[in-house]
Design an enzyme around this catalytic site. Structure first.
Site, mmCIF file in Angstrom:
data_model
loop_
_atom_site.group_PDB
_atom_site.id
_atom_site.type_symbol
_atom_site.label_atom_id
_atom_site.label_comp_id
_atom_site.label_asym_id
_atom_site.label_seq_id
_atom_site.Cartn_x
_atom_site.Cartn_y
_atom_site.Cartn_z
ATOM 1 C CE LYS A 201 -3.577 2.433 2.498
ATOM 2 N NZ LYS A 201 -4.624 2.342 3.521
ATOM 3 N NE ARG A 211 -5.864 9.766 3.256
ATOM 4 C CZ ARG A 211 -4.578 9.997 3.016
ATOM 5 N NH1 ARG A 211 -4.140 11.240 2.923
ATOM 6 N NH2 ARG A 211 -3.737 8.984 2.875
ATOM 7 C CE LYS A 224 -3.739 8.148 6.532
ATOM 8 N NZ LYS A 224 -4.900 7.215 6.402
ATOM 9 C CD GLU A 240 5.593 -3.823 3.637
ATOM 10 O OE1 GLU A 240 4.958 -4.695 4.253
ATOM 11 O OE2 GLU A 240 5.982 -2.771 4.176
ATOM 12 C CE LYS A 255 -6.082 1.919 -0.490
ATOM 13 N NZ LYS A 255 -6.385 2.031 0.896
ATOM 14 C CB SER A 281 -11.502 7.383 -3.446
ATOM 15 O OG SER A 281 -10.282 7.841 -2.886
ATOM 16 C CE1 TYR A 320 -15.092 3.286 -2.682
ATOM 17 C CE2 TYR A 320 -13.162 3.623 -4.091
ATOM 18 C CZ TYR A 320 -13.726 3.498 -2.827
ATOM 19 O OH TYR A 320 -12.929 3.566 -1.712
HETATM 20 C C1 PBG Z 1 -7.406 3.477 5.459
HETATM 21 C C2 PBG Z 1 -7.689 3.267 4.031
HETATM 22 C C3 PBG Z 1 -7.517 4.201 2.997
HETATM 23 C C4 PBG Z 1 -8.054 3.628 1.868
HETATM 24 C C5 PBG Z 1 -8.521 2.360 2.210
HETATM 25 N N1 PBG Z 1 -8.263 2.153 3.552
HETATM 26 C C6 PBG Z 1 -7.008 5.600 3.009
HETATM 27 C C7 PBG Z 1 -5.661 5.907 3.514
HETATM 28 O O1 PBG Z 1 -4.826 5.020 3.698
HETATM 29 O O2 PBG Z 1 -5.433 7.079 3.755
HETATM 30 C C8 PBG Z 1 -8.139 4.326 0.534
HETATM 31 C C9 PBG Z 1 -9.195 3.815 -0.388
HETATM 32 C C10 PBG Z 1 -9.554 4.752 -1.482
HETATM 33 O O3 PBG Z 1 -8.930 5.810 -1.697
HETATM 34 O O4 PBG Z 1 -10.521 4.431 -2.195
HETATM 35 N N2 PBG Z 1 -6.342 2.874 6.031
#
Ligand code: PBG
Length: 332
Positions: A201, A211, A224, A240, A255, A281, A320
Site C-alpha cells: 500500500k 478521506r 502517511k 512486504e 493499492k 477513490s 466503486y
Molecule cells: C485506510 C484506508 C484508505 C483507503 C482504504 N483504507 C485511506 C488511507 O490510507 O489514507 C483508501 C481507499 C480509497 O482511496 O478508495 N487505512
C-alpha cells in the site's frame, strides 16, 4: 517461436469479426471478479452523497443492506465496508474501533443476517476512528507507533470477526500485524476467517475522496509516509508481500491500482498467490471527471480499466464502479 512473415501472418485476421475477437480474448472480466467498497453512516434511511466521488454515497445500515442485496443480485461476491464514525466518537486512541456495537459491527451483522451468501470484507486500521486521522496510535511528535498500534489492530480485527466478518483486510501497514491477527483469530475460534493483507500500500495522492468519505481528510495532520510505501519502490513491495504471506495472509492486495499494475504483475509472477488490486477513490474520481468533461465514455473507461487489472494478473478488483461494471457485463 518463429512467426511466419506477411502475408501468411496477418494479425488483423483474428480481429475481423466480433465472434473471433471474443473467441481469442486472452483475458475475461465478470461480476465475480469484483469487490464493491461501501461507506456507512449513522442513522436510518440515510443516503449521503460524497461530493468528490459523484455517484457514490454513504448509507445508513438499513440502506446498506439494500446495497448488499443489489450486489448479490448482480453477481458481485463480496462487499468491503468503511464507516464514517460520528465526530463525537473519534478519539486520539480510536477506541470506538473496539466497540462491539460500532457502526462497522452493526453493518456486518445486518448484512450477514439479510444476505448471508455475500462475503463481507472489513478494513483494519484506525483512521475512521482517530481524532487525528492516522491509521494508528501516535506519540507526542505525531509518529505512528508500530507495536502499540499492532496490539489495538488485533482487538479491532477480533471485534470484526466476532460480528461476522469473512475477510479481515489490514490496511494500516504496521509491521508484524498479519501474524498477530492470524494468531488471535485462531485462538478466538475463527479458523476460516480470511486475511487479505493490504501488503503493498503506497502513500498515494489518490486517496483524497476516500478521506472525505470516511471523514478523515480535514483531521489528518501530516502525511502517511512513515508507514505507507514510497511510490518509487517495487522491490520493497515484494518484501512486504513475502512477509505478509509468511505471516499467514490468504491473499494480498496492491493499492492504488492503475498506476501500480507493474507491482501486480511482479507479485503474481513471483508468488503465484491470489492478488487483488484496489481501484481507489481518486481513480474513480478521475474516470467520473473524464466522463463529465466529455473526454471519454464512462462505460468503456470502466470496463477497459477493470480488464487491465485482470490482464496484469489480478484475481479480483475492489472498485466503486463494481455495480455499474456488473450491469454492463450482464447486459452484453
Ligand atoms: C485506510 C484506508 C484508505 C483507503 C482504504 N483504507 C485511506 C488511507 O490510507 O489514507 C483508501 C481507499 C480509497 O482511496 O478508495 N487505512
Amino acid at each position: 517461436m518463429s512467426q511466419a512473415a506477411f502475408p501468411a501472418t496477418r494479425l488483423r485476421r483474428l480481429r475481423t469479426a466480433a465472434w473471433s475477437r471474443s473467441l481469442h480474448a486472452e483475458t475475461s472480466l465478470s461480476p465475480a471478479d469484483l469487490i464493491w467498497p461501501l461507506f456507512i453512516v449513522d442513522g436510518s434511511d440515510v443516503e449521503e452523497p460524497i461530493a468528490t466521488m459523484p455517484g457514490v454515497s454513504r448509507w445508513s445500515v438499513d440502506r446498506l443492506v439494500e446495497r448488499a442485496q443489489e450486489a448479490q443480485a448482480l453477481g458481485i461476491p463480496c462487499v468491503a465496508l468503511f464507516p464514517n464514525t460520528p465526530a463525537g466518537l473519534r478519539s486520539d486512541d480510536g477506541r470506538e474501533a473496539l466497540n462491539p456495537d460500532n457502526l462497522m459491527c452493526r453493518a456486518i451483522r445486518a448484512i450477514k443476517a439479510a444476505v448471508p451468501g455475500i462475503g463481507v470484507l472489513t478494513d483494519v486500521a484506525l483512521d475512521p476512528y482517530t481524532a487525528h486521522g492516522h491509521d494508528g496510535l501516535i506519540d507526542a511528535a505525531g509518529y505512528v507507533l508500530n507495536d502499540a498500534t499492532k496490539a489495538v489492530l488485533v482487538e479491532q480485527a477480533l471485534n470484526q470477526a466476532r460480528a461476522g466478518a469473512d475477510i479481515i483486510a489490514p490496511s494500516d501497514m504496521m509491521d508484524g500485524r498479519v501474524a498477530a491477527i492470524r494468531a488471535a483469530l485462531e485462538d478466538d475460534g475463527h479458523p476460516n476467517v480470511q486475511i487479505m493483507a493490504y501488503a503493498a500500500k503506497y502513500a498515494s495522492a489518490f486517496y483524497g475522496p476516500f478521506r472525505d468519505a470516511v471523514g478523515s481528510r480535514g483531521r489528518l495532520t501530516g502525511d502517511k509516509k512513515s508507514y505507507q510505501m514510497d511510490p518509487a519502490n517495487a522491490e520493497e513491495a515484494l518484501r512486504e508481500v513475502a512477509l505478509d504471506l509468511h505471516e499467514g495472509a490468504d491473499s494480498v492486495m496492491v493499492k492504488p491500482g492503475l498506476a501500480y499494475l507493474d507491482i501486480v504483475r511482479r507479485v503474481k509472477e513471483r508468488f503465484e498467490v491470489p492478488v487483488f488490486a484496489y481501484a481507489v477513490s481518486g481513480e474513480y474520481a478521475m474516470i467520473e471527471a473524464a466522463a463529465a468533461a466529455g473526454a471519454g465514455d464512462r462505460d468503456a473507461l470502466v470496463l477497459e480499466t477493470l480488464l487491465a487489472f485482470k490482464r496484469a494478473g489480478c484475481t479480483g478488483v475492489l472498485s466503486y464502479h463494481a455495480p455499474l461494471a456488473a450491469r454492463l457485463l450482464t447486459a452484453r
